[in-house]
Write a protein that holds these residues in place. Structure first.
Motif, mmCIF file in Angstrom:
data_model
loop_
_atom_site.group_PDB
_atom_site.id
_atom_site.type_symbol
_atom_site.label_atom_id
_atom_site.label_comp_id
_atom_site.label_asym_id
_atom_site.label_seq_id
_atom_site.Cartn_x
_atom_site.Cartn_y
_atom_site.Cartn_z
ATOM 1 N N ALA A 1 0.865 -1.179 0.000
ATOM 2 C CA ALA A 1 0.000 0.000 0.000
ATOM 3 C C ALA A 1 0.896 1.221 0.000
ATOM 4 O O ALA A 1 2.004 1.175 0.536
ATOM 5 C CB ALA A 1 -0.889 -0.001 1.234
ATOM 6 N N ALA B 1 0.822 5.624 0.557
ATOM 7 C CA ALA B 1 -0.003 6.695 1.109
ATOM 8 C C ALA B 1 0.845 7.941 1.292
ATOM 9 O O ALA B 1 2.074 7.877 1.278
ATOM 10 C CB ALA B 1 -0.582 6.266 2.447
ATOM 11 N N HIS C 1 -6.325 4.954 6.847
ATOM 12 C CA HIS C 1 -5.326 4.131 7.537
ATOM 13 C C HIS C 1 -5.961 2.877 8.142
ATOM 14 O O HIS C 1 -5.340 1.811 8.174
ATOM 15 C CB HIS C 1 -4.625 4.930 8.635
ATOM 16 C CG HIS C 1 -3.448 5.707 8.137
ATOM 17 N ND1 HIS C 1 -2.453 5.127 7.382
ATOM 18 C CD2 HIS C 1 -3.101 7.008 8.283
ATOM 19 C CE1 HIS C 1 -1.533 6.048 7.098
ATOM 20 N NE2 HIS C 1 -1.907 7.190 7.622
ATOM 21 N N LEU D 1 -6.385 0.500 5.302
ATOM 22 C CA LEU D 1 -5.060 0.011 4.891
ATOM 23 C C LEU D 1 -4.560 -1.052 5.876
ATOM 24 O O LEU D 1 -4.051 -2.101 5.476
ATOM 25 C CB LEU D 1 -4.123 1.218 4.831
ATOM 26 C CG LEU D 1 -2.681 1.080 4.379
ATOM 27 C CD1 LEU D 1 -2.161 2.445 3.939
ATOM 28 C CD2 LEU D 1 -1.779 0.504 5.436
ATOM 29 N N GLU E 1 -6.036 -4.507 5.497
ATOM 30 C CA GLU E 1 -5.561 -5.279 4.338
ATOM 31 C C GLU E 1 -4.292 -6.083 4.644
ATOM 32 O O GLU E 1 -3.942 -6.985 3.894
ATOM 33 C CB GLU E 1 -5.256 -4.342 3.162
ATOM 34 C CG GLU E 1 -6.493 -3.727 2.564
ATOM 35 C CD GLU E 1 -6.181 -2.980 1.278
ATOM 36 O OE1 GLU E 1 -5.136 -3.243 0.652
ATOM 37 O OE2 GLU E 1 -6.988 -2.120 0.912
ATOM 38 N N VAL F 1 4.272 -1.099 3.376
ATOM 39 C CA VAL F 1 3.625 0.199 3.181
ATOM 40 C C VAL F 1 4.706 1.193 2.772
ATOM 41 O O VAL F 1 5.764 1.258 3.401
ATOM 42 C CB VAL F 1 2.924 0.692 4.470
ATOM 43 C CG1 VAL F 1 2.362 2.097 4.276
ATOM 44 C CG2 VAL F 1 1.818 -0.270 4.892
ATOM 45 N N ALA G 1 -2.103 1.120 11.263
ATOM 46 C CA ALA G 1 -1.424 0.969 9.972
ATOM 47 C C ALA G 1 0.060 0.658 10.175
ATOM 48 O O ALA G 1 0.642 -0.146 9.451
ATOM 49 C CB ALA G 1 -1.608 2.224 9.129
ATOM 50 N N TYR H 1 -5.881 5.950 -0.459
ATOM 51 C CA TYR H 1 -4.513 5.430 -0.635
ATOM 52 C C TYR H 1 -4.526 4.485 -1.828
ATOM 53 O O TYR H 1 -5.576 4.209 -2.415
ATOM 54 C CB TYR H 1 -4.059 4.691 0.638
ATOM 55 C CG TYR H 1 -4.892 3.484 0.989
ATOM 56 C CD1 TYR H 1 -6.117 3.631 1.638
ATOM 57 C CD2 TYR H 1 -4.489 2.195 0.638
ATOM 58 C CE1 TYR H 1 -6.900 2.530 1.944
ATOM 59 C CE2 TYR H 1 -5.267 1.085 0.948
ATOM 60 C CZ TYR H 1 -6.477 1.270 1.598
ATOM 61 O OH TYR H 1 -7.247 0.178 1.882
ATOM 62 N N ARG I 1 -3.360 0.682 -3.550
ATOM 63 C CA ARG I 1 -2.933 -0.700 -3.307
ATOM 64 C C ARG I 1 -2.271 -1.201 -4.590
ATOM 65 O O ARG I 1 -2.808 -1.029 -5.684
ATOM 66 C CB ARG I 1 -4.133 -1.572 -2.971
ATOM 67 C CG ARG I 1 -3.756 -3.037 -2.730
ATOM 68 C CD ARG I 1 -4.918 -3.956 -3.041
ATOM 69 N NE ARG I 1 -6.018 -3.775 -2.107
ATOM 70 C CZ ARG I 1 -7.302 -3.902 -2.459
ATOM 71 N NH1 ARG I 1 -7.641 -4.186 -3.690
ATOM 72 N NH2 ARG I 1 -8.244 -3.738 -1.555
#
Ligand SMILES: [Fe+2]
Length: 509
Positions: free
Chosen positions: A150, A152, A165, A168, A171, A176, A223, A464, A466
């Protein structure tokens, strides 16, 4: 007497270093603390095949100046295990969190197995931190068929809730990437949807307070606890639109560099970074690359510290308005600085990875708009620098370059070419922003009309990106928060794109 700078370096060096028994007995901190010192959560970062950085920063009262901590060092233990219940512990250790390093702890764990998940926690003052999930990367060059990450950026605290967040974190990506504007330094008095410190930070205490305010947010903590992060910065970690030794508001470089030193120090304290990134005065080495087996190489850039001075600004009513001018095309100008440009070219030429992800702060696409603006604070103000990166991708036949960006607070997907309408050399995905406000629908319409290489743009939705990499394709999903001004608003797929192996350019998936 050691200089203040040396003291800071020594203090920061304590974290992760072996401690003598004397240091332990003098650490007051063996005592029980009334409140948990883990008010800022835990994090991990900079994953490698054999380990990663484990991070925490102690704060019993995150929202107070000083975060509830005294000047006394605090003894901290850490442990990392192969299971979420922390029963199969594979490494543990202890260190001191010292006031000179903002009570931050950076542990560089080594000796782990490649390509697998781990769980970790810290213990201090009779309290346990939350348990964080992290992972090692696959072994260098190992055949790997999947990576989910991810990315961001831009999380102005007062501008919205961190619902993105939370989504995210749920997931549980492998990785990240955070692409800048982790904090905003502005005073923001009385603005926004939630309260925010009023004073603009300029020193260690101010920046520490600002980071603690942001990091007290439970969704941001979730996150961080969900996956290892690789971070870079943009301008607001120091001051709006700064570049090199130039501040927008204070023309004296000597004054600004003192502020930059404080901001960099506190950035380091608050991020899961390796010792190689520890700042020395106003300098901090943040550009670096990380691999994911033979599948991906990620080059992370620093577009703030080494850039040439800003150019092409008209001044009207005391405000600077970016305009077009010949200077921005000057080949001597660089957004990265000569050393970083050469480093990047070397990394790209040497990379054997199938996907080459460039993590950086901007929309890389040229933004000549009918709105009359040029992105002079980013690549547009350093057009030759951008051209050199594109030429390296093309001339060195770099495998599948994909740019991931932030800064602009909008989602964009586009094709990168040397000339408008020319063949795509790389593919670009930008944003959105976690909470910072972006472009209106009407502005976006004008923007897309003037920039045909941009295949998608959306400025009113926060969120964000992915990224799912396989050997055949890079699939990017823009994840949008329905309304970031309301807590707990739903997060859904806004748009989905694919880049096929060997074919630069955005396709709808
Ligand atoms: Fe931003």
């Amino acid at each position: 007497m050691p200089s203040r700078r040396n003291l800071l370096i020594q203090a920061a060096g304590l974290a992760g270093a072996a401690l003598t028994p004397t240091a332990w007995t003098s650490a007051v901190a063996q005592t029980r603390m009334a409140d948990s010192p883990f008010g800022l959560g835990v994090a991990s970062g900079e994953p490698a095949p054999d380990g990663m950085v484990l991070w925490t920063r102690l704060a019993t009262k995150p929202r107070e100046m000083g975060a509830g901590m005294t000047s006394a060092p605090v003894a901290v233990r850490w442990e990392i295990a192969e299971d979420e219940g922390l029963t199969r512990i594979v490494a543990r250790g202890r260190t001191l969190a010292v006031a000179e390093a903002g009570h931050s702890v950076h542990i560089e764990v080594q000796g782990l197995k490649p390509g697998r998940e781990y769980w970790y926690r810290f213990l201090a003052g009779g309290h346990s931190s939350p348990v964080g999930r992290t992972r090692t990367t696959p072994a260098a060059g190992a055949e790997v068929d999947r990576l989910t990450l991810a990315y961001a950026s831009c999380q102005k605290y007062s501008a919205g809730f961190y619902t993105a967040h939370a989504a995210l974190a749920a997931e549980r990506p492998d990785l990240v990437l955070f692409l800048g504007d982790y904090i905003y330094e502005e005073a923001e008095k009385g603005k926004g949807v939630r309260p925010h410190p009023v004073e603009e930070p300029v020193d260690l205490a101010g920046y520490r307070h600002r980071y603690a305010w942001y990091k007290a947010d439970p969704h941001l903590q979730a996150a961080h606890a969900a996956a290892p992060w690789i971070v870079t910065w943009d301008d607001h970690e120091v001051a709006n639109d700064y570049g090199g030794d130039q501040d927008r508001t204070n023309p004296d470089p000597a004054v600004f560099l003192k502020r930059r030193a404080a901001a960099y120090q506190v950035f380091y304290e608050n991020m899961p970074l390796r010792r190689a990134q520890r700042p020395v005065g106003p300098d901090m080495l943040l550009y670096r690359s990380r691999g994911w087996g033979d599948l991906a190489q990620i080059q992370m850039l620093d577009t703030r510290q080494y850039r040439n001075r800003r150019t092409c600004d008209a001044v009207s009513d005391g405000k600077r308005i970016p305009i077009d001018c010949p200077e921005r095309l000057d080949p001597a100008r660089s957004l990265l600085g000569e050393r970083q440009e050469l480093w990047l070219q070397g990394e790209l030429r040497a990379s054997r990875a199938r996907w080459n992800l460039l993590g950086q702060q901007y929309l890389m696409e040229q933004l000549m708009t009918r709105l009359g603006m040029v992105g002079n604070d980013g690549w547009d103000g350093y057009a030759a620098s951008r051209r050199r990166v594109l030429e390296t991708w093309r001339d060195s036949k770099v495998s599948n370059p994909v740019v991931l960006g932030g800064d602009i607070h909008c989602f964009f997907a586009g094709d990168l070419a040397l000339e408008a309408g020319g063949p795509a050399i790389a593919t670009e995905f930008v944003g959105g922003s976690i909470s910072s406000l972006g472009a209106s629908a009407s502005d976006m319409k004008l923007l897309l009309a003037g920039n045909r290489q941009l295949k998608f743009g959306e400025g009113e939705t926060r969120g964000y990106g992915r990224v799912e990499l396989t050997r055949k394709a890079c699939t990017v999903t823009f994840r949008g928060v329905e309304n970031a001004l309301v807590e707990g608003s739903p997060v859904t797929d806004l748009a989905k794109f694919a880049v096929e192996d060997g074919q630069a350019g955005v396709k709808r998936a």
